[in-house]
Design an enzyme around this catalytic site. Sequence first.
Site, PDB file in Angstrom:
ATOM      1  N   ARG A 224      -0.776   0.580  11.322  1.00  0.00           N
ATOM      2  CA  ARG A 224      -0.399   0.246   9.941  1.00  0.00           C
ATOM      3  C   ARG A 224      -0.136   1.537   9.185  1.00  0.00           C
ATOM      4  O   ARG A 224      -0.804   2.554   9.395  1.00  0.00           O
ATOM      5  CB  ARG A 224      -1.524  -0.514   9.240  1.00  0.00           C
ATOM      6  CG  ARG A 224      -1.649  -1.961   9.655  1.00  0.00           C
ATOM      7  CD  ARG A 224      -0.487  -2.826   9.169  1.00  0.00           C
ATOM      8  NE  ARG A 224      -0.651  -4.222   9.547  1.00  0.00           N
ATOM      9  CZ  ARG A 224      -0.128  -4.784  10.642  1.00  0.00           C
ATOM     10  NH1 ARG A 224       0.634  -4.070  11.454  1.00  0.00           N
ATOM     11  NH2 ARG A 224      -0.321  -6.062  10.895  1.00  0.00           N
ATOM     12  N   HIS A 272       9.099  -0.611  12.008  1.00  0.00           N
ATOM     13  CA  HIS A 272       8.060  -1.615  12.300  1.00  0.00           C
ATOM     14  C   HIS A 272       8.533  -2.597  13.386  1.00  0.00           C
ATOM     15  O   HIS A 272       8.601  -3.816  13.167  1.00  0.00           O
ATOM     16  CB  HIS A 272       7.658  -2.377  11.032  1.00  0.00           C
ATOM     17  CG  HIS A 272       6.307  -3.029  11.166  1.00  0.00           C
ATOM     18  ND1 HIS A 272       5.427  -3.165  10.120  1.00  0.00           N
ATOM     19  CD2 HIS A 272       5.671  -3.587  12.237  1.00  0.00           C
ATOM     20  CE1 HIS A 272       4.323  -3.785  10.530  1.00  0.00           C
ATOM     21  NE2 HIS A 272       4.454  -4.054  11.819  1.00  0.00           N
TER      22      HIS A 272
HETATM   23  P1  NAP Z   1      -7.864  -5.647  18.432  1.00  0.00           P
HETATM   24  O1  NAP Z   1      -7.751  -6.321  19.759  1.00  0.00           O
HETATM   25  O2  NAP Z   1      -8.648  -6.321  17.369  1.00  0.00           O
HETATM   26  O3  NAP Z   1      -8.473  -4.194  18.721  1.00  0.00           O
HETATM   27  C1  NAP Z   1      -8.870  -3.343  17.706  1.00  0.00           C
HETATM   28  C2  NAP Z   1      -9.504  -2.087  18.314  1.00  0.00           C
HETATM   29  O4  NAP Z   1      -9.811  -1.175  17.261  1.00  0.00           O
HETATM   30  C3  NAP Z   1     -10.820  -2.391  19.041  1.00  0.00           C
HETATM   31  O5  NAP Z   1     -10.946  -1.575  20.177  1.00  0.00           O
HETATM   32  C4  NAP Z   1     -11.866  -2.017  18.002  1.00  0.00           C
HETATM   33  O6  NAP Z   1     -13.109  -1.581  18.517  1.00  0.00           O
HETATM   34  C5  NAP Z   1     -11.186  -0.834  17.339  1.00  0.00           C
HETATM   35  N1  NAP Z   1     -11.754  -0.603  16.003  1.00  0.00           N
HETATM   36  C6  NAP Z   1     -11.788  -1.433  14.937  1.00  0.00           C
HETATM   37  N2  NAP Z   1     -12.424  -0.873  13.906  1.00  0.00           N
HETATM   38  C7  NAP Z   1     -12.812   0.351  14.328  1.00  0.00           C
HETATM   39  C8  NAP Z   1     -13.530   1.408  13.737  1.00  0.00           C
HETATM   40  N3  NAP Z   1     -13.983   1.325  12.479  1.00  0.00           N
HETATM   41  N4  NAP Z   1     -13.775   2.522  14.472  1.00  0.00           N
HETATM   42  C9  NAP Z   1     -13.342   2.607  15.747  1.00  0.00           C
HETATM   43  N5  NAP Z   1     -12.636   1.635  16.378  1.00  0.00           N
HETATM   44  C10 NAP Z   1     -12.391   0.519  15.680  1.00  0.00           C
HETATM   45  O7  NAP Z   1      -6.437  -5.341  17.800  1.00  0.00           O
HETATM   46  P2  NAP Z   1      -5.036  -5.229  18.582  1.00  0.00           P
HETATM   47  O8  NAP Z   1      -4.538  -6.589  18.942  1.00  0.00           O
HETATM   48  O9  NAP Z   1      -5.177  -4.232  19.653  1.00  0.00           O
HETATM   49  O10 NAP Z   1      -4.088  -4.695  17.404  1.00  0.00           O
HETATM   50  C11 NAP Z   1      -4.319  -3.468  16.739  1.00  0.00           C
HETATM   51  C12 NAP Z   1      -3.421  -3.347  15.529  1.00  0.00           C
HETATM   52  O11 NAP Z   1      -2.074  -3.074  15.936  1.00  0.00           O
HETATM   53  C13 NAP Z   1      -3.251  -4.590  14.668  1.00  0.00           C
HETATM   54  O12 NAP Z   1      -4.355  -4.775  13.808  1.00  0.00           O
HETATM   55  C14 NAP Z   1      -1.967  -4.319  13.910  1.00  0.00           C
HETATM   56  O13 NAP Z   1      -2.243  -3.691  12.683  1.00  0.00           O
HETATM   57  C15 NAP Z   1      -1.220  -3.353  14.825  1.00  0.00           C
HETATM   58  N6  NAP Z   1       0.064  -3.925  15.329  1.00  0.00           N
HETATM   59  C16 NAP Z   1       1.223  -3.271  15.052  1.00  0.00           C
HETATM   60  C17 NAP Z   1       2.408  -3.781  15.555  1.00  0.00           C
HETATM   61  C18 NAP Z   1       3.721  -3.075  15.332  1.00  0.00           C
HETATM   62  O14 NAP Z   1       4.767  -3.625  15.650  1.00  0.00           O
HETATM   63  N7  NAP Z   1       3.716  -1.874  14.819  1.00  0.00           N
HETATM   64  C19 NAP Z   1       2.412  -4.955  16.331  1.00  0.00           C
HETATM   65  C20 NAP Z   1       1.210  -5.591  16.568  1.00  0.00           C
HETATM   66  C21 NAP Z   1       0.020  -5.067  16.066  1.00  0.00           C
HETATM   67  P3  NAP Z   1     -14.034  -2.557  19.398  1.00  0.00           P
HETATM   68  O15 NAP Z   1     -13.305  -2.670  20.721  1.00  0.00           O
HETATM   69  O16 NAP Z   1     -15.286  -1.786  19.509  1.00  0.00           O
HETATM   70  O17 NAP Z   1     -14.139  -3.853  18.649  1.00  0.00           O
HETATM   71  C1  GLV Z   2       2.626  -6.518  13.489  1.00  0.00           C
HETATM   72  O1  GLV Z   2       2.587  -5.548  12.826  1.00  0.00           O
HETATM   73  C2  GLV Z   2       1.483  -7.300  13.858  1.00  0.00           C
HETATM   74  O2  GLV Z   2       0.406  -7.168  13.258  1.00  0.00           O
HETATM   75  O3  GLV Z   2       1.639  -8.128  14.782  1.00  0.00           O
END
Ligand code: NAP
Ligand code: GLV
Length: 309
Positions: A224, A272
């Site tokens: 983000r 994005h």
């Molecule tokens: P997720 O499965 O919820 O994983 C989040 C990771 O971040 C977990 O490993 C979590 O730790 C860690 N985390 C959370 N808070 C933390 C903190 N305070 N300190 C250290 N580590 C922390 O999320 P995801 O599905 O991988 O997605 C991640 C993010 O990618 C989304 O929230 C979104 O904003 C972004 N995204 C961007 C796009 C794009 O097109 N640019 C597309 C999709 C998503 P734990 O494992 O210990 O819980």
């Molecule tokens: C995109 O940014 C998502 O959160 O899937």
Amino acid sequence: MILLFLSDVDSAADWQAELGKLLPELELRVWPDIGDPTEIDAALVWRPPPGLLDQLPNLKLIISLGAGVDHILADPSLPPGIPILRLVDPYMTVAMSEYVQLQVLRLHRQDLIYRAQQQARVWRPLPQPNAAERRVGMLGLGVLGGAAALCLKVLGFNVAGWCRTERKLPGIPAFHGADGLAALLERSEILVCLLPLTPATAGILDARLFAGLPRGAAIVNCARGAHLVEADLLAALDNGQISAAVLDVFGDEPLPQQHPFWRHPRILITPHVAAATHPPTAAAAVADNLRRLRQGRPFLNRVDVSMRY
Ligand code: NAP
Ligand code: GLV
């Protein structure tokens, strides 16, 4: 069952078509034509206007059109107690891994410098370390960060990661907590951010974090925009602490025309698109959770509102 659909970036027609194949009985109401608000059972949303969800008295479920839920939790009048689900779709996971591999390879192989050299018609080969000698750090080892880290490992990179709780990923050292962050930064020549946006992670990509990286490190932010303190990045690029940045997300999207990032020679911008939501595959996950709502079964990918992800 009646589902409210609201997004300024996703196609209502595509979602209607895909959900219609899986749940023919589902009625989709596309914002702003929602009819009687008391009839809405569930909402599938991206960046809902603050206050809107609170005006749906019989709402039982909120589903994000993306993996992140910061755009929903930002609503100060979000109705309490309603389950919030995030999108987990294997297609999105693969797309994000593709993006991370592309950008890490680009930085590893010094593509930004070669592009600048081409512009200036300069023929100057640079030192070429092997992937095994390149230390990559992944902030966030969840669904997307964990998968991308494993792909980088397969490419041969020396990968480690950081998350909130203790985690084990095959062949990838995982750090956690404040001390763990310092240890990860110290060994990260390329740092990728795939953290959710929460009060604990907002502004994490700042001058302090940059100072913990080896001099000349590069960053990739595909999480983000609000993870990044933009002025700190510009200063770190100016003073050489950071050599390059690949940015897919921004505090203000679309990135304003006059923004200094557009013309910066060591910033690479994508709009994005690291991992777009893809209705033909994502609809299965949404339909599954809507069936669970109807049958009173536990939901998949429910957000822990207290942790904000
Ligand atoms: P997720 O499965 O919820 O994983 C989040 C990771 O971040 C977990 O490993 C979590 O730790 C860690 N985390 C959370 N808070 C933390 C903190 N305070 N300190 C250290 N580590 C922390 O999320 P995801 O599905 O991988 O997605 C991640 C993010 O990618 C989304 O929230 C979104 O904003 C972004 N995204 C961007 C796009 C794009 O097109 N640019 C597309 C999709 C998503 P734990 O494992 O210990 O819980
Ligand atoms: C995109 O940014 C998502 O959160 O899937």
